[in-house]
Design a protein around this motif. Sequence first.
Motif, PDB file in Angstrom:
ATOM      1  N   ASP A 195       0.868  -1.181   0.000  1.00 16.92           N
ATOM      2  CA  ASP A 195       0.000   0.000   0.000  1.00 16.92           C
ATOM      3  C   ASP A 195       0.903   1.229   0.000  1.00 16.92           C
ATOM      4  OD1 ASP A 195      -1.865   1.972   0.293  1.00 16.92           O
ATOM      5  OD2 ASP A 195      -2.785   1.182   2.118  1.00 16.92           O
ATOM      6  N   VAL A 196       0.934   1.923  -1.112  1.00 19.67           N
ATOM      7  CA  VAL A 196       1.789   3.099  -1.261  1.00 19.67           C
ATOM      8  C   VAL A 196       1.065   4.326  -0.699  1.00 19.67           C
ATOM      9  CG1 VAL A 196       3.008   4.592  -2.883  1.00 19.67           C
ATOM     10  CG2 VAL A 196       2.926   2.124  -3.282  1.00 19.67           C
ATOM     11  N   GLY A 197       1.702   4.973   0.264  1.00 17.48           N
ATOM     12  CA  GLY A 197       1.048   6.076   0.959  1.00 17.48           C
ATOM     13  C   GLY A 197      -0.026   5.548   1.892  1.00 17.48           C
ATOM     14  N   GLY A 198       0.280   4.436   2.545  1.00 13.61           N
ATOM     15  CA  GLY A 198      -0.712   3.734   3.354  1.00 13.61           C
ATOM     16  C   GLY A 198      -0.942   4.296   4.738  1.00 13.61           C
ATOM     17  N   GLY A 199      -0.283   5.404   5.079  1.00 15.46           N
ATOM     18  CA  GLY A 199      -0.484   5.995   6.394  1.00 15.46           C
ATOM     19  C   GLY A 199      -0.017   5.062   7.496  1.00 15.46           C
ATOM     20  N   THR A 200      -0.873   4.845   8.462  1.00 16.55           N
ATOM     21  CA  THR A 200      -0.517   3.961   9.578  1.00 16.55           C
ATOM     22  C   THR A 200      -1.023   2.535   9.359  1.00 16.55           C
ATOM     23  OG1 THR A 200      -2.484   4.712  10.774  1.00 16.55           O
ATOM     24  CG2 THR A 200      -0.393   5.825  11.272  1.00 16.55           C
ATOM     25  N   GLY A 201      -1.468   2.247   8.133  1.00 16.84           N
ATOM     26  CA  GLY A 201      -1.812   0.872   7.778  1.00 16.84           C
ATOM     27  C   GLY A 201      -3.273   0.507   7.915  1.00 16.84           C
ATOM     28  N   GLY A 202      -4.144   1.483   8.103  1.00 20.03           N
ATOM     29  CA  GLY A 202      -5.563   1.194   8.306  1.00 20.03           C
ATOM     30  C   GLY A 202      -6.221   0.502   7.131  1.00 20.03           C
ATOM     31  N   ALA A 203      -5.964   0.976   5.920  1.00 15.80           N
ATOM     32  CA  ALA A 203      -6.577   0.373   4.734  1.00 15.80           C
ATOM     33  C   ALA A 203      -6.076  -1.047   4.530  1.00 15.80           C
ATOM     34  CB  ALA A 203      -6.279   1.230   3.501  1.00 15.80           C
ATOM     35  N   LEU A 204      -4.775  -1.224   4.650  1.00 10.74           N
ATOM     36  CA  LEU A 204      -4.174  -2.541   4.445  1.00 10.74           C
ATOM     37  C   LEU A 204      -4.654  -3.528   5.502  1.00 10.74           C
ATOM     38  CD1 LEU A 204      -2.223  -3.885   2.478  1.00 10.74           C
ATOM     39  CD2 LEU A 204      -0.336  -3.231   3.976  1.00 10.74           C
ATOM     40  N   ASP A 240      10.402   6.988   0.482  1.00  9.77           N
ATOM     41  CA  ASP A 240       9.824   7.987  -0.414  1.00  9.77           C
ATOM     42  C   ASP A 240       9.420   7.293  -1.704  1.00  9.77           C
ATOM     43  OD1 ASP A 240       9.262  10.055  -2.200  1.00  9.77           O
ATOM     44  OD2 ASP A 240      10.811  11.366  -1.390  1.00  9.77           O
ATOM     45  N   MET A 241       8.156   7.339  -2.064  1.00 13.76           N
ATOM     46  CA  MET A 241       7.684   6.625  -3.255  1.00 13.76           C
ATOM     47  C   MET A 241       8.273   7.183  -4.545  1.00 13.76           C
ATOM     48  SD  MET A 241       3.746   7.914  -3.680  1.00 13.76           S
ATOM     49  CE  MET A 241       3.305   9.624  -3.990  1.00 13.76           C
ATOM     50  N   PHE A 242       8.804   8.402  -4.482  1.00 10.20           N
ATOM     51  CA  PHE A 242       9.422   8.962  -5.675  1.00 10.20           C
ATOM     52  C   PHE A 242      10.856   8.451  -5.874  1.00 10.20           C
ATOM     53  CE2 PHE A 242       6.187  12.132  -4.449  1.00 10.20           C
ATOM     54  CZ  PHE A 242       5.429  12.096  -5.613  1.00 10.20           C
ATOM     55  N   ASP A 243      11.362   7.753  -4.853  1.00 12.44           N
ATOM     56  CA  ASP A 243      12.688   7.139  -4.969  1.00 12.44           C
ATOM     57  C   ASP A 243      12.577   5.659  -5.308  1.00 12.44           C
ATOM     58  OD1 ASP A 243      13.943   9.530  -4.357  1.00 12.44           O
ATOM     59  OD2 ASP A 243      13.966   9.121  -2.203  1.00 12.44           O
ATOM     60  N   ALA A 244      11.795   4.925  -4.536  1.00 14.80           N
ATOM     61  CA  ALA A 244      11.630   3.486  -4.765  1.00 14.80           C
ATOM     62  C   ALA A 244      10.423   2.992  -3.995  1.00 14.80           C
ATOM     63  CB  ALA A 244      12.879   2.738  -4.321  1.00 14.80           C
ATOM     64  N   ILE A 245       9.839   1.889  -4.472  1.00 10.03           N
ATOM     65  CA  ILE A 245       8.681   1.266  -3.844  1.00 10.03           C
ATOM     66  C   ILE A 245       9.017  -0.195  -3.565  1.00 10.03           C
ATOM     67  CG2 ILE A 245       6.274   0.572  -4.179  1.00 10.03           C
ATOM     68  CD1 ILE A 245       5.929   3.014  -5.971  1.00 10.03           C
ATOM     69  N   PRO A 246       8.695  -0.702  -2.388  1.00 13.84           N
ATOM     70  CA  PRO A 246       8.959  -2.116  -2.090  1.00 13.84           C
ATOM     71  C   PRO A 246       8.308  -3.041  -3.116  1.00 13.84           C
ATOM     72  CG  PRO A 246       8.351  -0.934  -0.098  1.00 13.84           C
ATOM     73  CD  PRO A 246       8.103   0.007  -1.241  1.00 13.84           C
ATOM     74  N   LYS A 247       8.962  -4.143  -3.411  1.00 17.19           N
ATOM     75  CA  LYS A 247       8.446  -5.096  -4.400  1.00 17.19           C
ATOM     76  C   LYS A 247       7.321  -5.926  -3.799  1.00 17.19           C
ATOM     77  CE  LYS A 247      12.712  -5.515  -7.097  1.00 17.19           C
ATOM     78  NZ  LYS A 247      13.751  -6.444  -7.603  1.00 17.19           N
ATOM     79  N   ALA A 248       6.297  -6.167  -4.614  1.00 18.54           N
ATOM     80  CA  ALA A 248       5.167  -7.001  -4.204  1.00 18.54           C
ATOM     81  C   ALA A 248       4.424  -7.454  -5.450  1.00 18.54           C
ATOM     82  CB  ALA A 248       4.239  -6.233  -3.265  1.00 18.54           C
ATOM     83  N   ASP A 249       3.495  -8.393  -5.285  1.00 12.69           N
ATOM     84  CA  ASP A 249       2.704  -8.863  -6.431  1.00 12.69           C
ATOM     85  C   ASP A 249       1.839  -7.737  -7.000  1.00 12.69           C
ATOM     86  OD1 ASP A 249       3.709 -11.395  -6.062  1.00 12.69           O
ATOM     87  OD2 ASP A 249       2.000 -12.100  -4.893  1.00 12.69           O
ATOM     88  N   ALA A 250       1.355  -6.864  -6.119  1.00 10.54           N
ATOM     89  CA  ALA A 250       0.470  -5.794  -6.568  1.00 10.54           C
ATOM     90  C   ALA A 250       0.676  -4.550  -5.722  1.00 10.54           C
ATOM     91  CB  ALA A 250      -0.991  -6.243  -6.494  1.00 10.54           C
ATOM     92  N   VAL A 251       0.363  -3.413  -6.324  1.00 11.47           N
ATOM     93  CA  VAL A 251       0.454  -2.123  -5.638  1.00 11.47           C
ATOM     94  C   VAL A 251      -0.944  -1.588  -5.412  1.00 11.47           C
ATOM     95  CG1 VAL A 251       1.206   0.267  -5.854  1.00 11.47           C
ATOM     96  CG2 VAL A 251       2.722  -1.571  -6.598  1.00 11.47           C
ATOM     97  N   PHE A 252      -1.205  -1.109  -4.217  1.00 12.96           N
ATOM     98  CA  PHE A 252      -2.512  -0.540  -3.882  1.00 12.96           C
ATOM     99  C   PHE A 252      -2.308   0.927  -3.483  1.00 12.96           C
ATOM    100  CE2 PHE A 252      -5.832   0.578  -0.820  1.00 12.96           C
ATOM    101  CZ  PHE A 252      -6.974   0.155  -1.465  1.00 12.96           C
TER     102      PHE A 252
END
Length: 257
Positions: A195-204, A240-252
Amino acid sequence: MGSMEVHEELLRGQAEAWQLMFAFADSMALKSAVELRLADIMHSHGSPITLPQLASRIDSSCPDIPYLARLMRMLVRKGIFAVHQSSDGGDETLYKMTHISKWLLHDSELSLAPMILVENNQWLLEPWHYLSQCVKEGGIAFKKAHGCGIWDFASQNPQFNNLFNDAMACTAKIVMKALVSHYKDGFDSIQSLVDVGGGTGGALAEIVKSYPHIKGINFDLPHVVATAPVCEGIFHVGGDMFDAIPKADAVFMKVTV
């Protein structure tokens, strides 16, 4: 259009201008209701409540009951609370909750209380005073008001950071419960989800709760994930999502407008 119609239209315009002028008072009254925990007091009382009973449970050694009465009149007029007619014919006013005030409860599973507090906080209200300046000069209203962008401000101000994160978490829970209940098969084949920009993880957290086979990666700025609660099945990663995003099957990504 005759002169009478023109005159009436002009008067309507004046009335609507006055309503718009004082629209902020509705938000301030709503914020006060949340700060005073009026809905929580009524909910725990379990039945329609009198003004003195309500005042006695406010966190204050000397609440101003006449002032509270004025606030309650406004909140009743806006439908946030309602007046209950006593069955014994007594003339004392009793107050009860409505479908709106149920969303003001602090400890409810679904609550808008944190969002009400942050949206009506002085830090987020101040930028609105710079709208006309932004039209004339361009720029970002929040930066004009506070001298930096909202994310830098949050990283430097723990109180605002916590208020903002709590607000994002409460709305994420509301939206995600609806999404997960209707998007039943969408996450079946996913083993890992970031979850990119997931805050404190509530949505995830809502996704992983319904799909426990998913490895959840909550990704946000370091000062945000630093306050994230421990949640089974979720790993919090700062960056920072503008630098790199962790690898996963899907991005939310969930966007709050």
